[in-house]
Design a protein around this motif. Structure first.
Motif, PDB file in Angstrom:
ATOM      1  N   HIS A  26      -7.838  -3.865  -5.599  1.00  0.00           N
ATOM      2  CA  HIS A  26      -9.043  -3.876  -4.767  1.00  0.00           C
ATOM      3  C   HIS A  26     -10.283  -3.571  -5.597  1.00  0.00           C
ATOM      4  CE1 HIS A  26      -5.608  -3.185  -2.134  1.00  0.00           C
ATOM      5  NE2 HIS A  26      -6.290  -3.846  -1.209  1.00  0.00           N
TER       6      HIS A  26
ATOM      7  N   PHE B 235       0.847  -1.204   0.000  1.00  0.00           N
ATOM      8  CA  PHE B 235       0.000   0.000   0.000  1.00  0.00           C
ATOM      9  C   PHE B 235       0.887   1.260   0.000  1.00  0.00           C
ATOM     10  CE2 PHE B 235      -3.540   2.139   2.722  1.00  0.00           C
ATOM     11  CZ  PHE B 235      -4.181   2.609   1.593  1.00  0.00           C
TER      12      PHE B 235
ATOM     13  N   GLY C 153       1.608  -6.810  -3.181  1.00  0.00           N
ATOM     14  CA  GLY C 153       0.265  -6.295  -2.948  1.00  0.00           C
ATOM     15  C   GLY C 153      -0.803  -6.821  -3.869  1.00  0.00           C
TER      16      GLY C 153
ATOM     17  N   TRP D 291       4.754   5.642  -5.188  1.00  0.00           N
ATOM     18  CA  TRP D 291       4.804   5.628  -6.669  1.00  0.00           C
ATOM     19  C   TRP D 291       3.852   6.665  -7.238  1.00  0.00           C
ATOM     20  CZ3 TRP D 291       4.706   5.286 -11.757  1.00  0.00           C
ATOM     21  CH2 TRP D 291       3.616   4.760 -12.470  1.00  0.00           C
TER      22      TRP D 291
HETATM   23 FE1  HEB Z   1       0.523  -0.631  -9.921  1.00  0.00          FE
HETATM   24  C1  HEB Z   1      -1.569  -1.625  -7.393  1.00  0.00           C
HETATM   25  C2  HEB Z   1      -2.098  -0.535 -12.083  1.00  0.00           C
HETATM   26  C3  HEB Z   1       2.590   0.597 -12.383  1.00  0.00           C
HETATM   27  C4  HEB Z   1       3.147  -0.571  -7.671  1.00  0.00           C
HETATM   28  N1  HEB Z   1      -1.438  -0.980  -9.745  1.00  0.00           N
HETATM   29  C5  HEB Z   1      -2.116  -1.336  -8.619  1.00  0.00           C
HETATM   30  C6  HEB Z   1      -3.478  -1.414  -8.904  1.00  0.00           C
HETATM   31  C7  HEB Z   1      -3.640  -1.155 -10.234  1.00  0.00           C
HETATM   32  C8  HEB Z   1      -2.351  -0.887 -10.752  1.00  0.00           C
HETATM   33  C9  HEB Z   1      -4.931  -1.132 -11.002  1.00  0.00           C
HETATM   34  C10 HEB Z   1      -4.549  -1.755  -7.896  1.00  0.00           C
HETATM   35  C11 HEB Z   1      -4.926  -0.576  -7.050  1.00  0.00           C
HETATM   36  C12 HEB Z   1      -5.994  -1.002  -6.045  1.00  0.00           C
HETATM   37  O1  HEB Z   1      -5.713  -0.976  -4.850  1.00  0.00           O
HETATM   38  O2  HEB Z   1      -7.084  -1.388  -6.499  1.00  0.00           O
HETATM   39  N2  HEB Z   1       0.285  -0.073 -11.862  1.00  0.00           N
HETATM   40  C13 HEB Z   1      -0.850  -0.148 -12.570  1.00  0.00           C
HETATM   41  C14 HEB Z   1      -0.587   0.250 -13.919  1.00  0.00           C
HETATM   42  C15 HEB Z   1       0.720   0.568 -14.002  1.00  0.00           C
HETATM   43  C16 HEB Z   1       1.274   0.360 -12.696  1.00  0.00           C
HETATM   44  C17 HEB Z   1      -1.605   0.294 -15.025  1.00  0.00           C
HETATM   45  C18 HEB Z   1       1.485   1.081 -15.223  1.00  0.00           C
HETATM   46  C19 HEB Z   1       1.752   0.052 -16.211  1.00  0.00           C
HETATM   47  N3  HEB Z   1       2.479  -0.077 -10.002  1.00  0.00           N
HETATM   48  C20 HEB Z   1       3.105   0.434 -11.079  1.00  0.00           C
HETATM   49  C21 HEB Z   1       4.444   0.816 -10.721  1.00  0.00           C
HETATM   50  C22 HEB Z   1       4.606   0.508  -9.404  1.00  0.00           C
HETATM   51  C23 HEB Z   1       3.361  -0.076  -8.974  1.00  0.00           C
HETATM   52  C24 HEB Z   1       5.437   1.443 -11.654  1.00  0.00           C
HETATM   53  C25 HEB Z   1       5.784   0.679  -8.506  1.00  0.00           C
HETATM   54  C26 HEB Z   1       7.016   0.652  -8.890  1.00  0.00           C
HETATM   55  N4  HEB Z   1       0.741  -1.038  -7.891  1.00  0.00           N
HETATM   56  C27 HEB Z   1       1.920  -1.061  -7.205  1.00  0.00           C
HETATM   57  C28 HEB Z   1       1.720  -1.648  -5.913  1.00  0.00           C
HETATM   58  C29 HEB Z   1       0.352  -1.967  -5.824  1.00  0.00           C
HETATM   59  C30 HEB Z   1      -0.223  -1.562  -7.090  1.00  0.00           C
HETATM   60  C31 HEB Z   1       2.791  -1.891  -4.873  1.00  0.00           C
HETATM   61  C32 HEB Z   1      -0.366  -2.678  -4.688  1.00  0.00           C
HETATM   62  C33 HEB Z   1      -1.015  -1.712  -3.763  1.00  0.00           C
HETATM   63  C34 HEB Z   1      -1.711  -2.444  -2.603  1.00  0.00           C
HETATM   64  O3  HEB Z   1      -1.465  -3.634  -2.379  1.00  0.00           O
HETATM   65  O4  HEB Z   1      -2.470  -1.793  -1.889  1.00  0.00           O
END
Ligand code: HEB
Length: 730
Positions: free
Chosen positions: A272, A90, A269, A96
């Motif tokens: 959802h 998460f 991960g 990111w």
């Molecule tokens: Fe990711 C988760 C899509 C890239 C890391 N992703 C995720 C989800 C989706 C996606 C739809 C589920 C959300 C909720 O909670 O429902 N991605 C995507 C796309 C792309 C991406 C379309 C462009 C090809 N990723 C990415 C990157 C990174 C990531 C580059 C880092 C390096 N994601 C991620 C993680 C997760 C996700 C660790 C798991 C979260 C949790 O377990 O809470």
């Protein structure tokens, strides 16, 4: 290529859009309006101007903070239980998405000011439920207070998350200072709907629709691509790869980095999509007061059971969602995948006949096994021939994936911090990376050396205009959005930059060659700035003002192999109002491009105004094919630092008319009585007379008694631009 900061070559059928597109006020007309409290330059920042974040960060107990973050990973809270008992995935998604808004076109977006806390980003559909991730962090933010910014905390937490699940981490640099208001200078698009309301996708080749610069997301409200396929079509694998190859490079990621990041990220991960999205309440920005800034609410019982919908897709990618390893690629290639629908109705891919050991644990009950999944975007890593080659290599060589992921993650999360001099803390990697635009340390030149050089420059036959243009060309590459560019490094002398049309390459080449001959052991980067300053001093003197233009030497010269030419490409300006340059008419008004550029240079309205007026008086405008060198130079004594531009611009004796066939870009100023032609100007010139607010500032500089103020203000603004990238100084 190109950019908004550098112009918007992409324009529709003559349609002109607003510089900032759709803004918070448009999305949430009823939101509390704090704007009136920041009028008159009152800052919303409670820390005050004296607060030094570097100092505060350096006094942070970094190890204790990391230890607390490690503990937080498995400290599941009833109000938002951790999937698999681990918040790591998460938090990686939070980090990111904080960093992933960065785009090379104008350097805006990115993690560096903690914008995920504010609208619109806090409410983007793609940032669904990250409000919970940030709130899980609050006790730690509270504990360490001023010593760690939210912006740094987002990224550091992502790093600790990766580490705590056995993933590879390359390093961490702190130094992202928080701001306390939504950034208002970022164009996120003009569309009036979000992705979850069915807004159109931005690339439709059949209709000639391309992704507008500087945007880097495929639909309004997404960080990058639509996980379900282009416009939600899961069968268009080719289009999926096309969208990824269009958007990820705008985050400065090549194919290998794109594959490593996506596969590496999805080692962790789950998605959802357990309940239909219509059961969710509104976004944080629109939600009722008592939700205290939370959006996308479902009831506690549903949350407890893990009945959560974020993206709408459902399931994990691997059987070990809290453990780094090679299962993502192993599964991707081991199985054929079939299209299925999540409980929330999203289209996703599921392995056909998976072996029991390749099933994933249920997020709340590890004794229960559920099928793994892939998004359409994940499938592109196997179906697109370019991506596939890379994916197969990573499948067979875990160490290569480790290294590529760690490096790409570091780049993703630090790309907008600028030079390494801005990084803080014990985990800053020693290795220099090409995308950091490394510049070797320079040497401070002695006052005598500077004076001797100035003298030589002024006797060299180079004109004030040429010298000022060269210094401006070098320093004005700076943009505060990602702290790139600037005079340090003297990148301007590399062909790829010098040859930008805005630079009048031939003239600039000759100036740089001459300065190189004259500079002795002063660095080229310093020489260019000193020469410009000498020219400004001379121009002031010729206008009757004896004023020193301060120069702080110590800039270094980057070598060719420290220069990442490709990454500089999007920095080419398609317009520079300061030099009265416009390459192609853009989708915004030309004067908007001046404002945009001034904003990237970190200038105030008076600073922008005085610079434009001064540079015109110095004749420092780009060569216009049609009008020689004179366009916008509203003075008959160019080369002197006078306020003539403002005096003549505001003179009621001149009547302005638009030049036919100029597309409303050029104007002719005629003597109101005789009709005699006096001046040529552009939109960028006339806006200082037509816009009431700019006119008010222009009037100040045109007033009697303000001639010296004009010169002093010009010198101050000039020096600010020359030194904009001197992070080595503080
Ligand atoms: Fe990711 C988760 C899509 C890239 C890391 N992703 C995720 C989800 C989706 C996606 C739809 C589920 C959300 C909720 O909670 O429902 N991605 C995507 C796309 C792309 C991406 C379309 C462009 C090809 N990723 C990415 C990157 C990174 C990531 C580059 C880092 C390096 N994601 C991620 C993680 C997760 C996700 C660790 C798991 C979260 C949790 O377990 O809470």
């Amino acid at each position: 290529t190109g950019s908004m900061g550098g112009g918007c070559p992409v324009h529709g059928d003559g349609g002109v859009r607003a510089l900032l597109g759709r803004t918070n006020k448009d999305w949430w007309p009823d939101a509390l309006d704090l704007h009136i409290l920041t009028q008159g330059g009152r800052s919303p920042d409670p820390m005050g101007e004296d607060f030094d974040y570097c100092e505060a960060f350096n006094a942070l107990d970094y190890d204790a903070l990391k230890k607390d973050l490690h503990a937080l990973m498995t400290d599941s809270q009833d109000w938002w239980p951790a999937d698999y008992g681990h918040y790591g995935p998460f938090f990686i998604r939070m980090a990111w998405h904080a960093a992933g808004t960065y785009r090379t076109g104008d350097g805006r977006g990115g993690a560096s000011s903690g914008q995920q806390r504010f609208a619109p980003l806090n409410s983007w559909p793609d940032n669904g439920n990250l409000d919970k991730a940030r709130r899980l962090l609050w006790p730690i933010k509270q504990k360490y207070g001023k010593h760690i910014s939210w912006a740094d905390l987002f990224i550091l937490t992502g790093n600790v998350a990766i580490e705590s699940m056995g993933g590879p981490v390359f390093g961490f640099g702190g130094g992202r200072k928080d701001v306390y208001e939504p950034e208002q200078d970022v164009y996120w698009g003009s569309e009036e709907e979000w992705v979850d309301e069915g807004v159109e996708t931005r690339i439709i080749p059949d209709e000639g629709k391309a992704l507008e610069n500087p945007l880097a997301a495929i639909q309004m409200g997404l960080i990058y691509v639509n996980p379900e396929g282009p416009g939600g079509n899961p069968h268009d694998a080719e289009g999926m790869a096309r969208d990824m190859k269009e958007t990820f490079p705008r985050m400065a990621m090549n194919d290998e980095e794109t594959v490593a990041l996506t596969a590496g990220g999805h080692a962790f991960g789950k998605c959802h999509g357990a309940v239909p999205p219509d059961q969710l309440s509104g976004s944080p920005e629109s939600e009722a007061l008592q939700h205290m800034g939370f959006g996308w609410a479902t009831d506690a019982e549903q949350i407890e059971k893990g009945h959560i919908t974020t993206s709408g897709l459902e399931g994990a990618w691997t059987p070990n969602p809290t453990q780094w390893g090679g299962d993502y690629f192993r599964l991707l290639f081991k199985y054929e995948y079939e299209l299925v629908e999540s409980p929330a109705g999203a289209k996703q891919w599921q392995p056909i006949d998976p072996d029991p050991e390749d099933m994933a644990p249920d997020a709340r009950d590890p004794s229960k096994k559920v099928p793994t999944m892939m998004t359409t975007a994940d499938m592109a890593l196997k179906l697109d021939p370019d991506y596939r080659k890379i994916s197969e290599r990573f499948r067979d060589d875990q160490a290569a994936l480790d290294d590529a992921f760690a490096r790409a993650w570091f780049k993703l999360t630090h790309r907008d911090m600028g030079p390494k001099a801005r990084y803080l803390g014990p985990d800053v990697p020693a290795e220099d990376l090409i995308w950091q635009d490394p510049v070797p340390a320079g040497r401070v030149a002695s006052d005598t050396a500077v004076d001797i050089f100035k003298d030589k420059v002024l006797r060299s036959g180079l004109s004030v205009s040429e010298l000022v243009k060269a210094a401006w060309a070098s320093a004005s590459t700076y943009r505060k959005s990602d702290h790139r560019g600037g005079a340090n490094g003297a990148h301007i002398r590399f062909d790829a930059i010098r040859n930008w049309a805005v630079n009048d390459p031939e003239e600039l080449g000759a100036v740089l060659a001459r300065l190189d001959e004259l500079r002795d052991d002063i660095s080229m980067a310093d020489a260019i700035v000193i020469a410009g300053s000498a020219a400004v001093e001379k121009a002031a003197k010729d206008a009757g003002f004896d004023i020193a233009v301060p120069v702080t030497t110590g800039r270094g010269d980057a070598s060719e192999d420290q220069f990442d030419a490709e990454s500089w490409e999007p920095m080419e300006p398609f317009a520079d109002g300061f030099r009265n340059y416009l390459k192609t008419k853009a989708s915004v008004k030309t004067e908007d491009l001046l404002i945009d550029r001034a904003s990237l240079l970190g200038l105030s309205i008076p600073e922008m105004t005085v610079l434009v007026g001064g540079m015109r008086a110095l004749g420092a405008v780009s060569k216009h094919a049609k009008h020689g060198n004179a366009i916008g130079v509203l003075t008959d004594r160019p080369g002197k630092l006078t306020n003539d531009f403002f005096v003549n611009l505001l003179d009621m004796g001149t009547k302005w008319e638009v030049v036919d066939d100029s597309g409303d870009e050029e104007f002719l100023g005629k003597d109101r009585k005789s009709g005699e032609e006096k001046w040529h100007a552009t939109r960028t010139d006339l806006v200082f007379g037509s816009n009431s607010q700019l006119r008010a500032v222009a009037e100040v500089y045109a007033e009697n008694g303000h001639e010296e103020k004009f010169v002093r203000d010009f010198v101050a603004a000039w020096t600010k631009v020359m030194d904009a990238d001197r992070f080595d100084l503080s």
